[in-house]
Write a protein that holds these residues in place. Structure first.
Motif, PDB file in Angstrom:
ATOM      1  N   LEU A 162      -0.541   6.063  -1.287  1.00 31.42           N
ATOM      2  CA  LEU A 162       0.755   6.202  -0.616  1.00 31.42           C
ATOM      3  C   LEU A 162       1.796   5.252  -1.186  1.00 31.42           C
ATOM      4  CD1 LEU A 162      -0.135   6.664   3.172  1.00 31.42           C
ATOM      5  CD2 LEU A 162       0.944   8.314   1.650  1.00 31.42           C
ATOM      6  N   ALA A 163       1.368   4.068  -1.584  1.00 27.74           N
ATOM      7  CA  ALA A 163       2.301   3.104  -2.171  1.00 27.74           C
ATOM      8  C   ALA A 163       2.948   3.691  -3.415  1.00 27.74           C
ATOM      9  CB  ALA A 163       1.574   1.799  -2.507  1.00 27.74           C
ATOM     10  N   SER A 176      -9.383   4.125   3.803  1.00 31.21           N
ATOM     11  CA  SER A 176      -8.030   3.764   4.236  1.00 31.21           C
ATOM     12  C   SER A 176      -7.319   2.922   3.194  1.00 31.21           C
ATOM     13  CB  SER A 176      -8.076   2.992   5.561  1.00 31.21           C
ATOM     14  OG  SER A 176      -8.615   3.780   6.581  1.00 31.21           O
ATOM     15  N   LEU A 186      -0.949  -3.505   2.799  1.00 30.87           N
ATOM     16  CA  LEU A 186      -1.972  -2.952   3.693  1.00 30.87           C
ATOM     17  C   LEU A 186      -3.261  -2.647   2.933  1.00 30.87           C
ATOM     18  CD1 LEU A 186       0.166  -0.552   5.900  1.00 30.87           C
ATOM     19  CD2 LEU A 186      -1.013  -2.631   6.644  1.00 30.87           C
ATOM     20  N   SER A 187      -3.126  -2.092   1.745  1.00 33.49           N
ATOM     21  CA  SER A 187      -4.310  -1.780   0.943  1.00 33.49           C
ATOM     22  C   SER A 187      -5.072  -3.043   0.557  1.00 33.49           C
ATOM     23  CB  SER A 187      -3.886  -1.015  -0.316  1.00 33.49           C
ATOM     24  OG  SER A 187      -4.983  -0.798  -1.151  1.00 33.49           O
ATOM     25  N   TYR A 191       8.716   0.012   0.913  1.00 34.38           N
ATOM     26  CA  TYR A 191       7.545   0.845   1.217  1.00 34.38           C
ATOM     27  C   TYR A 191       6.392   0.545   0.270  1.00 34.38           C
ATOM     28  CZ  TYR A 191      10.230   3.695   4.490  1.00 34.38           C
ATOM     29  OH  TYR A 191      10.977   4.136   5.541  1.00 34.38           O
ATOM     30  N   TRP A 192       6.697   0.362  -1.035  1.00 34.52           N
ATOM     31  CA  TRP A 192       5.644   0.044  -1.991  1.00 34.52           C
ATOM     32  C   TRP A 192       4.960  -1.275  -1.615  1.00 34.52           C
ATOM     33  CZ3 TRP A 192       4.706  -4.012  -5.300  1.00 34.52           C
ATOM     34  CH2 TRP A 192       3.653  -3.829  -6.182  1.00 34.52           C
ATOM     35  N   PHE A 221      -3.863   3.964   1.352  1.00 32.05           N
ATOM     36  CA  PHE A 221      -2.678   3.106   1.325  1.00 32.05           C
ATOM     37  C   PHE A 221      -2.206   2.854  -0.103  1.00 32.05           C
ATOM     38  CE2 PHE A 221      -4.039   1.281   5.616  1.00 32.05           C
ATOM     39  CZ  PHE A 221      -3.116   2.044   6.307  1.00 32.05           C
ATOM     40  N   SER A 272       5.060   7.039  -2.618  1.00 35.77           N
ATOM     41  CA  SER A 272       6.349   6.738  -1.983  1.00 35.77           C
ATOM     42  C   SER A 272       7.307   6.098  -2.985  1.00 35.77           C
ATOM     43  CB  SER A 272       6.162   5.838  -0.766  1.00 35.77           C
ATOM     44  OG  SER A 272       5.726   4.554  -1.149  1.00 35.77           O
ATOM     45  N   LEU A 286       4.869  -2.727   1.367  1.00 38.34           N
ATOM     46  CA  LEU A 286       4.154  -2.585   2.636  1.00 38.34           C
ATOM     47  C   LEU A 286       2.808  -1.889   2.443  1.00 38.34           C
ATOM     48  CD1 LEU A 286       4.109  -2.810   5.752  1.00 38.34           C
ATOM     49  CD2 LEU A 286       5.193  -0.560   5.786  1.00 38.34           C
ATOM     50  N   PHE A 287       2.806  -0.755   1.746  1.00 41.33           N
ATOM     51  CA  PHE A 287       1.559  -0.022   1.559  1.00 41.33           C
ATOM     52  C   PHE A 287       0.584  -0.778   0.658  1.00 41.33           C
ATOM     53  CE2 PHE A 287       4.001   3.999   2.657  1.00 41.33           C
ATOM     54  CZ  PHE A 287       3.396   4.129   3.887  1.00 41.33           C
ATOM     55  N   THR A 288       1.097  -1.453  -0.355  1.00 39.03           N
ATOM     56  CA  THR A 288       0.223  -2.255  -1.216  1.00 39.03           C
ATOM     57  C   THR A 288      -0.372  -3.419  -0.434  1.00 39.03           C
ATOM     58  OG1 THR A 288       1.514  -1.640  -3.148  1.00 39.03           O
ATOM     59  CG2 THR A 288       0.099  -3.567  -3.367  1.00 39.03           C
TER      60      THR A 288
END
Length: 90
Positions: A18-19, A11, A71-72, A64-65, A15, A22, A67-69
């Motif tokens: 995806l970062a 996961s 989360l990772s 978005y970058w 993430f 996106s 947020l995904f970073t």
């Protein structure tokens, strides 16, 4: 990694990917709209110029970058904490 933590490891990788995906897509779309323009976009009863939507794509790319970073990195941090606690219990 054990079965329970393997999913979290994958996961975190998803993430991170995806970062960057996106970010690249949003910046490309933002540049395309910013350069080409287009008809005004009706939002909430107001006519918003298309080029402003291009600028908003850059803002969305950054959000978005981040947020995904986040989360990772948070998932990786939790996995590291888990590994330290498991090592201390052994």
């Amino acid at each position: 990694m054990k079965d329970g933590t393997a999913f979290l490891g994958r996961s975190a990788t998803v993430f991170a990917v995806l970062a960057w995906v996106s970010l690249v897509i949003q910046v490309f779309v933002g540049l395309a709209v910013l350069i080409m323009g287009g008809p005004p976009v009706p939002i909430g009863g107001a006519e918003i110029p298309a080029r402003l939507i291009g600028v908003l794509n850059f803002v969305a790319a950054a959000i978005y970058w981040f947020l995904f970073t986040f989360l990772s990195k948070t998932t990786r941090l939790l996995l590291d904490i888990h590994a330290q606690v498991a090592k201390a219990d052994s």
